[in-house]
Design an enzyme around this catalytic site. Structure first.
Site, mmCIF file in Angstrom:
data_model
loop_
_atom_site.group_PDB
_atom_site.id
_atom_site.type_symbol
_atom_site.label_atom_id
_atom_site.label_comp_id
_atom_site.label_asym_id
_atom_site.label_seq_id
_atom_site.Cartn_x
_atom_site.Cartn_y
_atom_site.Cartn_z
ATOM 1 N N ARG A 16 0.802 -1.224 0.000
ATOM 2 C CA ARG A 16 0.000 0.000 0.000
ATOM 3 C C ARG A 16 0.841 1.283 0.000
ATOM 4 N NH1 ARG A 16 -3.564 -2.133 4.921
ATOM 5 N NH2 ARG A 16 -1.821 -3.582 5.028
ATOM 6 N N ASN A 175 -5.045 -5.103 18.392
ATOM 7 C CA ASN A 175 -3.694 -5.618 18.613
ATOM 8 C C ASN A 175 -2.678 -4.665 17.983
ATOM 9 O OD1 ASN A 175 -1.447 -7.322 18.822
ATOM 10 N ND2 ASN A 175 -1.947 -8.365 16.893
ATOM 11 N N ARG A 340 26.514 25.661 4.404
ATOM 12 C CA ARG A 340 26.533 24.326 3.798
ATOM 13 C C ARG A 340 27.430 23.420 4.629
ATOM 14 N NH1 ARG A 340 28.425 25.737 -1.966
ATOM 15 N NH2 ARG A 340 28.870 23.507 -2.045
HETATM 16 C C1 UD1 Z 1 -0.539 -7.122 12.056
HETATM 17 C C2 UD1 Z 1 -1.307 -8.041 13.022
HETATM 18 C C3 UD1 Z 1 -2.561 -7.321 13.484
HETATM 19 C C4 UD1 Z 1 -2.197 -6.008 14.161
HETATM 20 C C5 UD1 Z 1 -1.305 -5.150 13.222
HETATM 21 C C6 UD1 Z 1 -0.723 -3.981 13.998
HETATM 22 C C7 UD1 Z 1 -0.913 -10.362 12.362
HETATM 23 C C8 UD1 Z 1 -1.455 -11.532 11.671
HETATM 24 N N1 UD1 Z 1 -1.644 -9.261 12.345
HETATM 25 O O1 UD1 Z 1 -1.389 -6.908 10.930
HETATM 26 O O2 UD1 Z 1 -3.260 -8.133 14.425
HETATM 27 O O3 UD1 Z 1 -3.364 -5.309 14.496
HETATM 28 O O4 UD1 Z 1 -0.194 -5.913 12.725
HETATM 29 O O5 UD1 Z 1 -0.013 -3.137 13.155
HETATM 30 O O6 UD1 Z 1 0.164 -10.441 12.927
HETATM 31 N N2 UD1 Z 1 5.815 -9.284 8.294
HETATM 32 C C9 UD1 Z 1 6.845 -10.169 8.091
HETATM 33 N N3 UD1 Z 1 6.586 -11.320 7.409
HETATM 34 C C10 UD1 Z 1 5.360 -11.639 6.918
HETATM 35 C C11 UD1 Z 1 4.311 -10.714 7.144
HETATM 36 C C12 UD1 Z 1 4.571 -9.557 7.836
HETATM 37 O O7 UD1 Z 1 7.973 -9.939 8.510
HETATM 38 O O8 UD1 Z 1 5.222 -12.700 6.313
HETATM 39 C C13 UD1 Z 1 6.092 -8.042 9.021
HETATM 40 C C14 UD1 Z 1 5.845 -6.786 8.189
HETATM 41 O O9 UD1 Z 1 7.028 -6.365 7.564
HETATM 42 C C15 UD1 Z 1 5.373 -5.784 9.230
HETATM 43 C C16 UD1 Z 1 4.772 -6.655 10.321
HETATM 44 O O10 UD1 Z 1 5.226 -7.966 10.120
HETATM 45 O O11 UD1 Z 1 6.434 -5.047 9.792
HETATM 46 C C17 UD1 Z 1 3.238 -6.610 10.267
HETATM 47 O O12 UD1 Z 1 2.828 -7.054 9.001
HETATM 48 P P1 UD1 Z 1 1.606 -6.385 8.279
HETATM 49 O O13 UD1 Z 1 1.405 -7.091 6.995
HETATM 50 O O14 UD1 Z 1 1.744 -4.929 8.261
HETATM 51 O O15 UD1 Z 1 0.440 -6.866 9.288
HETATM 52 P P2 UD1 Z 1 -0.948 -6.195 9.540
HETATM 53 O O16 UD1 Z 1 -1.902 -6.671 8.499
HETATM 54 O O17 UD1 Z 1 -0.808 -4.746 9.724
#
Ligand code: UD1
Ligand code: CA
Length: 466
Positions: A16, A175, A340
């Site tokens: 996004r 969360n 600078r």
């Molecule tokens: C996640 C939580 C959600 C919470 C929210 C808070 C889960 C399933 N959901 O959702 O409950 O409300 O964060 O911001 O945990 N990432 C990885 N590997 C992956 C997927 C994600 O390292 O396979 C990392 C991303 O880089 C990011 C973080 O985990 O920093 C959260 O991932 P994101 O996809 O943003 O999760 P949300 O849908 O926001």
């Protein structure tokens, strides 16, 4: 006290953001989101920091190598990225001999404060919980996981937005993606995670339900200000986080450091900046970097400082730009000065309007008051630079820069050009309008301009011709 390690999840793509740059490397107030998260967890004094990388891992790895956290760290590749639970699984081999607390955090919450993490950790320890989740109440729960509580008010699970029933959608406690997990007590729970959900991902959030069902102690800490833990998923949220970080920083400076910020909404000060007591920051300032401002200073309006900048006590910097530069005490800079990179100015000196300095070393009680370019130059103490003086430091044929040295007590008249390399001796004087390309001895006057000749009656003669 048991050891603490942290796991920062930074493998996600961040679709996004609509960007080729990995989400965690976007900046909030001049520092990458990931660095801000690493700062917050690193401040707790960790035994080790595990960073899970995946999407654009080469770029993120290179960034972390160049900008390491303050504690020992390692990166762990997650490929493909099958969810937050799967991300933590990638660290498990490195935890073989570890017994203690894992502080797990999403990598996209740049406003997170270390005080908050310290509180989470303290509650986790006091309650001897196996899993403690940080939650918060939001006005719009949009994409967050919802905290689902049982009749006794205990959290029995976290349900992701996409998996919510209509009733669960109404829950406003969400969360934050930040947890304390006891290791190896929670290892069985982690390996039991499944991807049986709408997104076909291994959700770390399901660890809470696992702990609840296995009658382990599960705890939650509810954070009052949700803005601190908003995950960044788009550039709109990036801007919102920047605003919040600005507000937190301005409040701290006002309450803890005794700084007057006239209009906090138009003043952008990064959290790294330190400012002394009784300093006033006027509207429109943008101070981003490792900046140290002394006490009793007057900054702004409309001053920009970037990089490593140091301003001594009692100095003023009005409507000016300073980049990687230092000024001493009781100096006056601006309005409309441009310092600078690589300048250092001593005490009681002046850099006035429409003056550009680059790699200039200026001593004490020296003035460069108007309309000058001083580049690659060393100025001693009590030097006075006349309006419009230029150091001609660049030879465009050889493409080389040369230095100008102006010794103590020397002065230049208005509109002088000093062709470098050149040196003015102690108390040497350059006459106005001179082009100086030879050294001027101590105490000498250099006059290097055409002699004036007056043509008597010239105006009258011209009238007769035309
Ligand atoms: C996640 C939580 C959600 C919470 C929210 C808070 C889960 C399933 N959901 O959702 O409950 O409300 O964060 O911001 O945990 N990432 C990885 N590997 C992956 C997927 C994600 O390292 O396979 C990392 C991303 O880089 C990011 C973080 O985990 O920093 C959260 O991932 P994101 O996809 O943003 O999760 P949300 O849908 O926001
Ligand atoms: Ca997120």
């Amino acid at each position: 006290m048991l050891p603490v390690r942290a796991i920062v999840l930074a493998a996600g793509q961040g679709k996004r953001m609509k960007s080729s740059r990995p989400k965690v490397l976007h900046e909030v107030m001049g520092r990458a989101i990931l660095s801000r998260v690493m700062d917050a967890v690193g401040a707790l004094g960790l035994e080790h920091l595990h960073i899970v990388v995946g999407h654009s891992s080469e770029v993120v790895n290179e960034f972390v190598d160049k900008n390491p956290p303050i504690c020992p760290f390692s990166t762990h590749l997650q490929s493909p990225q099958l969810g937050t639970g799967h991300a933590v699984m990638q660290v498990v081999p490195a935890l073989e001999n570890f017994t203690g607390t894992l502080l797990v955090t999403v990598g996209d919450a740049p406003v997170l404060q270390s005080d908050t993490l310290a509180k989470l950790l303290a509650t986790h320890r006091e309650t001897k919980a196996v899993v403690t989740a940080l939650s918060t109440v939001v006005p719009d729960a949009k994409n967050y996981g919802r905290m689902v509580r049982d009749q006794d008010g205990k959290v029995r699970g976290i349900v992701e937005d996409k998996d919510c029933s209509p009733g669960e959608k109404l829950i406003t406690e969400v969360n934050t993606g930040i947890y304390c997990i006891e290791w190896p007590a929670a290892a069985a729970g982690l390996s039991s995670l499944s991807c049986d959900n709408r997104q076909k991902e291994y959700y770390l959030t399901d660890l809470v339900a696992w702990a609840y069902h296995h009658k382990h102690v599960t705890e939650t800490v509810v954070l009052t200000d949700f803005r601190e833990v908003c995950g960044i998923n788009s550039r709109v949220e990036l801007a919102e986080a920047t605003v919040h970080l600005r507000d937190i920083t301005a409040t701290k400076l006002a309450l803890e450091s005794g700084v007057t910020i006239i209009d906090p909404r138009s003043t952008w000060i990064a959290p790294e900046v330190t400012i002394g007591e009784e300093t006033v920051v006027l509207p429109g300032c943008y101070l981003i970097g490792n900046i140290e401002i002394g006490a009793g200073c007057h900054i702004g309006p409309y001053t920009v400082m970037k990089g490593r900048v140091k301003v001594g006590n009692g100095s003023s910097v009005v409507n000016s730009h300073m980049n990687d530069s230092t000024i001493g005490e009781n100096c006056k800079v601006g309005p409309f000065a441009h310092m600078r990179e690589g300048n250092s100015v001593g005490d009681n000196s002046k850099v006035g309007n429409f003056v550009e300095l680059k790699k200039a070393q200026v001593g004490n009680k020296s003035n460069v008051s108007h309309l000058s370019y001083i580049g690659d130059a060393t100025l001693g103490n009590n030097v006075n630079i006349g309006a419009g003086t230029i150091t001609a430091n660049y030879d465009h044929l050889t493409k080389k820069k040369a230095r100008t040295v102006i010794n103590d007590g020397a002065s230049t008249g208005s509109n002088s050009v000093l062709v470098a390399p050149v040196e003015l001796g102690v108390e040497a004087v350059v006459a106005a309008g001179s082009v100086v390309n030879k050294a001027v001895p101590d105490g000498a006057l250099a006059v290097a301009r055409a002699k004036q000749s007056n043509l008597e009656g010239w105006s009258e003669k011209r009238k007769r011709i035309t």
